[in-house]
Design an enzyme around this catalytic site. Sequence first.
Site, mmCIF file in Angstrom:
data_model
loop_
_atom_site.group_PDB
_atom_site.id
_atom_site.type_symbol
_atom_site.label_atom_id
_atom_site.label_comp_id
_atom_site.label_asym_id
_atom_site.label_seq_id
_atom_site.Cartn_x
_atom_site.Cartn_y
_atom_site.Cartn_z
ATOM 1 N N HIS A 281 0.852 -1.194 0.000
ATOM 2 C CA HIS A 281 0.000 0.000 0.000
ATOM 3 C C HIS A 281 0.879 1.232 0.000
ATOM 4 C CE1 HIS A 281 -3.561 -2.360 0.706
ATOM 5 N NE2 HIS A 281 -2.967 -2.952 1.722
ATOM 6 N N HIS A 316 0.116 -10.552 1.113
ATOM 7 C CA HIS A 316 -1.194 -10.807 1.730
ATOM 8 C C HIS A 316 -1.732 -12.199 1.411
ATOM 9 C CE1 HIS A 316 -1.258 -6.374 0.978
ATOM 10 N NE2 HIS A 316 -1.743 -6.384 2.199
ATOM 11 N N CYS A 338 3.420 -14.058 2.637
ATOM 12 C CA CYS A 338 4.252 -14.118 3.847
ATOM 13 C C CYS A 338 4.082 -15.470 4.552
ATOM 14 C CB CYS A 338 3.852 -12.982 4.787
ATOM 15 S SG CYS A 338 4.808 -13.012 6.295
ATOM 16 N N GLU A 368 -5.913 -9.603 2.860
ATOM 17 C CA GLU A 368 -5.485 -10.805 3.600
ATOM 18 C C GLU A 368 -6.699 -11.578 4.114
ATOM 19 O OE1 GLU A 368 -2.624 -10.289 6.885
ATOM 20 O OE2 GLU A 368 -3.634 -12.008 7.789
ATOM 21 N N THR A 406 -3.212 -10.865 10.352
ATOM 22 C CA THR A 406 -1.889 -10.679 10.968
ATOM 23 C C THR A 406 -1.660 -9.261 11.488
ATOM 24 O OG1 THR A 406 -0.994 -10.232 8.783
ATOM 25 C CG2 THR A 406 -0.678 -12.465 9.660
ATOM 26 N N CYS A 434 0.738 -11.066 13.753
ATOM 27 C CA CYS A 434 2.178 -11.195 13.523
ATOM 28 C C CYS A 434 2.954 -10.468 14.620
ATOM 29 C CB CYS A 434 2.478 -10.600 12.158
ATOM 30 S SG CYS A 434 4.191 -10.349 11.889
ATOM 31 N N SER A 463 -4.063 -1.080 6.464
ATOM 32 C CA SER A 463 -4.815 -1.214 7.725
ATOM 33 C C SER A 463 -3.877 -1.221 8.924
ATOM 34 C CB SER A 463 -5.693 -2.454 7.700
ATOM 35 O OG SER A 463 -4.914 -3.601 7.827
ATOM 36 N N ASN A 464 -2.657 -1.741 8.752
ATOM 37 C CA ASN A 464 -1.767 -1.755 9.927
ATOM 38 C C ASN A 464 -1.351 -0.334 10.290
ATOM 39 O OD1 ASN A 464 1.375 -1.441 9.346
ATOM 40 N ND2 ASN A 464 0.489 -2.421 7.557
HETATM 41 FE FE1 F3S Z 1 4.249 -11.023 7.282
HETATM 42 FE FE2 F3S Z 1 3.918 -9.905 9.599
HETATM 43 FE FE3 F3S Z 1 4.728 -8.491 7.637
HETATM 44 S S1 F3S Z 1 2.570 -11.326 8.608
HETATM 45 S S2 F3S Z 1 3.862 -9.419 5.812
HETATM 46 S S3 F3S Z 1 5.842 -10.152 8.569
HETATM 47 S S4 F3S Z 1 3.306 -7.853 9.170
#
Ligand code: F3S
Length: 524
Positions: A281, A316, A338, A368, A406, A434, A463-464
Amino acid sequence: MGACFNIAIDGPAGAGKSTIAKQVAAQMGSVYVDTGAMYRAMALYLLEKGLDPKMAKEDPAGFVKQVETLCKEPQISIEYRDGVQVVLLNGENVNAKLRTQEVSDMASKSSGVGRLRKRLVELQQDLAKKTSVVMDGRDIGTVVLPDADVKVYLTADSRVRARRRYLENLEAEKKGRDLSPEDLDLDAIEKDVKERDERDMNRAESPLRQAEDAVLVDSSDMTIDQVVETILNLAAQKKGRPQVITARTAGFCFGVEKAVAAVYEEAAKGGDIVTFGPIIHNEAVVEDLKKKGVGVIETEEEIPAHADGTIVIRSHGVPRDLYEKLEASGARIVDTTCTFVKRIHEIVWKASREGRHIVIIGNHGHAETLGTMGWSGDAVTVIETRGEAEAFSVDPATPITVVAQTTFHSDKFEELVAILRNKGYNTEVNNTICNATHERQLEARELAKRADVMIVIGGKGSSNTARLYEICKAECEQTCFVQKAEDLHLRLAGTEKLIGITAGASTPKNIIEEVQKDVRRTDF
Ligand code: F3S
């Protein structure tokens, strides 16, 4: 303090002084004066004149005498050409000749000779009177610039310094440089590092020591960026400006780093390359990749047109049926899903086949989440809000398996899981948030608690990053969300002590650096 703002960085060899000094100078718009290079240029001259370095041990008095005579002869100066520092020895650019072991040894042996030092020091002082400089060496704060505005004594554990040199040597060997077995022996390098410290600290003339008013910075456990930031903050303090602290976890996570690198690697090979959805993004990165010939497709209908090309699946991940369609299309598939997202796909795939109802705690419509739904069979529910968790209902005999997007907010995940657990279902919970996301959120919160202003950098659709903004805003009223430096219209009252910066997982380093620079320049 005069018009020139000078920074002196001293410390033992291998502490990273020159790398750090160059970056500090670049960020401050000052001139980086590589004093070591000037000593090396003098050493090169001594070698060219036939002076044997062994003489320093065999006939020290004779060695000093020769150095004293020879050092009067050459002209050594520094110029900037196209932003690159050029060391001139009698008018000749000798940059390429200064980094050999022979020159380095001679520089170490000859730099203790008083007359040689005096000559070079005068030259360096003149420069610092004319322009703001960052100078690194071993006696800058004590001898060359005793009135420097900021003095730093930069050091690191001898083992850490030896390891850094060992890695540099490995790189040099890969590039074809001839090295001795000792150059690739960590213990031998450390012994050499310690001997050199000993020599530099005990030489008669201007020995290496920390100036009384210098700040000790031990870089053993610090990244280069952290050391640079520490020094910039010392300068900010001296100028009465706020400190700027960037979260260690800001920017690309491991998964995004890998995915972006894979696309650039593919782009370098050429041919027809597309990513299924924008790789991250971040418009700037997508635009840059476009210039390198990497397109973006968004729908299944576009797949056949790239049957002879390469299609990249982003970090994703994608739903299972789409994955199969891509595989069957004939295109070469580069799957950068990932590892952590893949693990979620495996959990929900297995649980679905066991007849369990899948609950994904995540954002509706997020790529995702859609991908995970596509590995979950028909019995799947996405829960994003408290209301949705409260309204969730399935046949009481059906066991449920819960996973998280995640990048979901960890506190909110716990809150929604608690609601689900209260319903009395046979519930298996997998907290698949994650760790990179979790750590980023924790660090952002801690930083925001201390900051007067908090800046969150990231893409509009990330979104993160949106989550980071929420977290920071809850702790720091003056939290700004920007995509790039130009979006930042900061107004400082002049009372701010600390400005914090964090960034989402899809924010490239160069954007973070531009924001850092802009913040440091912002007027009150
Ligand atoms: Fe993977 Fe965590 Fe980044 S799931 S894509 S390492 S935020």
